[in-house]
Design a protein around this motif. Structure first.
Motif, mmCIF file in Angstrom:
data_model
loop_
_atom_site.group_PDB
_atom_site.id
_atom_site.type_symbol
_atom_site.label_atom_id
_atom_site.label_comp_id
_atom_site.label_asym_id
_atom_site.label_seq_id
_atom_site.Cartn_x
_atom_site.Cartn_y
_atom_site.Cartn_z
ATOM 1 N N GLY A 79 0.871 -1.405 0.133
ATOM 2 C CA GLY A 79 -0.171 -0.054 0.110
ATOM 3 C C GLY A 79 0.654 1.169 0.023
ATOM 4 O O GLY A 79 0.266 2.304 -0.010
ATOM 5 N N TYR A 80 2.158 1.162 -0.020
ATOM 6 C CA TYR A 80 2.963 2.370 0.011
ATOM 7 C C TYR A 80 3.081 2.937 -1.192
ATOM 8 O O TYR A 80 2.953 2.366 -2.389
ATOM 9 C CB TYR A 80 4.492 1.941 0.483
ATOM 10 N N VAL A 81 3.022 4.377 -1.157
ATOM 11 C CA VAL A 81 3.146 5.193 -2.477
ATOM 12 C C VAL A 81 4.347 6.084 -2.424
ATOM 13 O O VAL A 81 5.143 6.168 -1.424
ATOM 14 C CB VAL A 81 1.790 6.055 -2.825
ATOM 15 N N TYR A 82 4.831 6.607 -3.629
ATOM 16 C CA TYR A 82 5.973 7.648 -3.501
ATOM 17 C C TYR A 82 5.686 8.746 -2.792
ATOM 18 O O TYR A 82 4.660 9.693 -3.049
ATOM 19 C CB TYR A 82 6.443 8.026 -5.168
ATOM 20 N N GLY A 83 6.694 9.226 -2.119
ATOM 21 C CA GLY A 83 6.581 10.642 -1.659
ATOM 22 C C GLY A 83 7.951 11.364 -1.410
ATOM 23 O O GLY A 83 8.815 10.690 -1.044
ATOM 24 N N THR B 224 6.166 6.950 7.519
ATOM 25 C CA THR B 224 5.554 5.410 7.819
ATOM 26 C C THR B 224 4.056 5.558 8.032
ATOM 27 O O THR B 224 3.125 4.701 7.702
ATOM 28 C CB THR B 224 6.198 5.144 9.259
ATOM 29 N N LEU B 225 3.341 6.672 8.812
ATOM 30 C CA LEU B 225 1.970 6.676 8.910
ATOM 31 C C LEU B 225 1.260 7.220 7.548
ATOM 32 O O LEU B 225 0.043 6.743 7.374
ATOM 33 C CB LEU B 225 1.758 8.062 9.833
ATOM 34 N N ARG B 226 2.081 7.732 6.748
ATOM 35 C CA ARG B 226 1.279 8.279 5.303
ATOM 36 C C ARG B 226 1.478 6.965 4.338
ATOM 37 O O ARG B 226 0.827 7.007 3.334
ATOM 38 C CB ARG B 226 2.025 9.523 4.893
ATOM 39 N N LYS B 227 2.318 5.971 4.816
ATOM 40 C CA LYS B 227 2.525 4.993 3.801
ATOM 41 C C LYS B 227 3.076 5.579 2.578
ATOM 42 O O LYS B 227 2.691 5.194 1.298
ATOM 43 C CB LYS B 227 1.396 4.003 3.520
ATOM 44 N N MET B 228 4.144 6.424 2.727
ATOM 45 C CA MET B 228 5.038 6.935 1.628
ATOM 46 C C MET B 228 6.426 6.856 1.832
ATOM 47 O O MET B 228 6.787 6.461 3.077
ATOM 48 C CB MET B 228 4.656 8.327 1.489
#
Length: 596
Positions: A555-559, A568-572
């Motif tokens: 579920g992670y996306v680029y940031g 970590t909380l944003r999953k970025m």
């Protein structure tokens, strides 16, 4: 008036106790430590009889001093006597002097029944008491032995307990929350527990004082009930109660994210806590033990490239977990992967996109970018496996090399797997077909099945209870040991077990490392300092491709931000880019993590 009120209150209490007992029995009301159906009914009858006696003794003691106090005390005393077959029935019945004949008749009938029913209930209560007392005595007699305590008696806990007993013959097995219901399933479970010479408590796991045990011996708890919410609640209270004791382990069976969050926050003290995600565990074990089949069946599409074409039937927990895993597992030099997933739910595609948005984005899905994860995912929503439209779609997939069937029930899984073999035979291909079958007896009976011409169906039946719930899988997993060694390259052991992110990431890394060795990737068997410059380049790019696919599947996306705490909380993550855009430091990290 008092007589009428007395009988109405008495009847109300009795009916309420019966209703609550029924609700407890059918599971609509969650029982606590004491409120079992029998205890509720027993208490209801006791209070009902007590209320019923109040008008009788009130009338008998009307002229006496302190008549109210005496009425209560005499009524209570005689209630106990009724339950112990010591009451003077004639005195009680002769003093029913209500002027309304129908009320007197009801009183007489009810108390006559009570004289018979109450002693029977007392006998049942005593039997329950002595059974628990017997269990306590057996437990204390095993004071110096290692003890394995299960929160519930069910097929899963029995399978694990049986395997523990085979490997640790002198250990004590304990089941809690054990009730003898008048049904075949309950009887069989209890008989199997007795064959293991297990100690069975009727009480909840939290209601038994398990601290009456040698501090030098191990106590291992398994919260393994069907209700995951209850498993988590019990686990948190066990941690709180035993955090000052060493030699204590807790295995929490839960697939939900809430268990990860709650257990990570808990002050565990000396308790070693392991969370067992049964769904992810099965998929990981499948890829670790038999994943090489997926590469071996791949079809050549060019001189140096083979195609993996996977078909997943069912997008429930197992199907979704496998779809996520195949995206990173199949990142291998010399291989391409296409995954077709089918589900009856018309929103299956949208649901998966919500779980892993960047994995499914047009920017990456089906796109070839040097130094990036490469895969093609197609989700076919709204397909019924028994419909012609499903068969038509399957027949179009003429290069299928691997199939997993996970539709929720053994019957559906078996029927669909057999039908798929028939369909694939018609188009002349023979992919690996694996299907989940929970029932161990069925799995053993089905292994090696063939048609009436003795032509084998070649279907792998996986995930049965006996195989899944064993010490080798739950407590002494080779995969977990391998994953821990990989985690220790950059972290401490405590953080491996404490945080699901660390655990899952290291497990995925260990699975892929074994696959690399099986596929003969240059440098895969070497340590970092043994790599040639060419092997280092290969390992670093491959590891980054795998990591990108894994992170996106989670579920992670680029940031762009490098603030790790916030991301970590944003999953970025700022490193979710193609390999050439990484810093040299990050590239070296890939070769350090991606080697033996």
């Amino acid at each position: 008036m008092g007589w009428t009120i007395g009988i109405i209150l008495s009847a109300s209490v009795l009916l309420a106790s019966i209703l609550i007992a029924i609700l407890l029995g059918v599971g609509k009301y969650r029982p606590g430590r004491i409120s079992t159906p029998f205890n509720v009914f027993f208490g209801g009858v006791f209070i009902s009889v007590f209320i019923c006696l109040l008008p009788i003794y009130h009338n008998m003691l009307l002229e006496s001093a302190y008549n109210t106090l005496k009425t209560v005390m005499f009524s209570l005393h005689n209630t106990f006597q009724i339950f112990t077959i010591d009451a003077d029935r004639s005195v009680i019945l002769e003093n029913i002097t209500c002027p309304d004949e129908w009320v007197s008749a009801v009183y007489s009938a009810y108390l006559s029944v009570a004289f018979v029913l109450a002693p029977i209930l007392t006998f049942g209560f005593l039997m329950t008491f002595f059974k628990n007392l017997s269990a306590y005595i057996k437990y204390i007699l095993r004071f110096f032995d290692d003890v394995y305590i299960f929160s519930e008696l069910n097929d899963k806990s029995l399978a694990l307990a049986a395997d523990i007993k085979c490997n640790h013959r002198h250990s004590a097995i304990v089941f809690t929350d054990v009730f003898e219901n008048n049904d075949e399933v309950s009887y069989e479970l209890i008989e199997r527990a007795r064959e293991l010479k297990a100690i069975c408590f009727k009480k909840d796991v939290l209601a038994v004082n398990f601290k009456l045990h040698s501090s030098g011996s191990r106590i291992l708890f398994f919260t393994i009930g069907e209700d995951e919410t209850e498993n988590i609640k019990q686990s948190l209270k066990i941690i709180d109660g035993f955090k000052h004791r060493s030699n204590t382990e807790l295995y929490v069976f839960s697939t939900g994210i809430e268990s990860d969050l709650l257990l990570a926050r808990a002050d565990k003290g000396g308790v070693k806590v392991r969370r067992v995600n049964e769904v992810r565990s099965l998929i990981n074990r499948l890829l670790y033990d038999d994943g090489q089949k997926i590469f071996e069946r791949a079809v050549p599409i060019s001189e140096d490239t083979k195609q993996i074409s996977a078909v997943l039937i069912g997008m429930g927990q197992h199907g979704t977990e496998m779809l996520k895993a195949l995206t990173w597992f199949c990142q291998m030099d010399g291989y391409k992967v296409q995954i077709d997933a089918f589900d009856l739910d018309k929103l299956a595609g949208e649901r998966f996109e919500a779980l892993a948005p960047e994995l499914m984005s047009d920017e990456y899905n089906g796109v070839s970018i040097p130094g990036e994860a490469e895969y093609t995912i197609r989700i076919h929503s709204g397909y019924d496996v028994s419909a012609k439209s499903f068969a038509d779609e399957i027949m179009k997939l003429k290069n299928t090399t691997y199939v997993l069937v996970s539709l929720g029930t053994d019957e559906m899984n078996i029927r669909t797997a057999v039908n798929l073999r028939i369909l694939f035979e018609r188009i002349g291909i023979k992919p690996v077909i694996q299907t989940i079958v929970y029932n161990t007896d069925e799995k053993e009976a089905l292994t090696g099945i063939a048609n009436y011409k003795n032509r084998p169906y070649d279907i792998d039946f996986i995930g049965d209870i006996k195989s899944s719930y064993s010490t080798a899988v739950i407590m002494n997993s080779e995969l977990e040991k391998d994953a821990l060694q990989r985690h220790l390259k950059w972290g401490e052991e405590d953080t491996f077990w404490q945080y699901e992110y660390n655990y899952s990431s290291s497990v995925a890394s260990a699975i892929h490392m074994k696959a690399r060795i099986g596929c003969g990737i240059p440098g895969a068997t070497k340590s970092e300092d043994e790599l040639t410059s060419e092997e280092r380049d290969i390992i670093e790019v491959l590891e980054h491709r795998r990591w990108n696919a894994y992170m996106r599947s989670e579920g992670y996306v680029y940031g762009e931000s490098t603030d790790k705490d916030k991301n970590t909380l944003r999953k970025m993550h700022h490193d979710l880019v193609k390999f050439s855009l990484l810093t040299e430091e990050e590239k070296r990290k890939d070769s350090r993590v991606g080697t033996k």
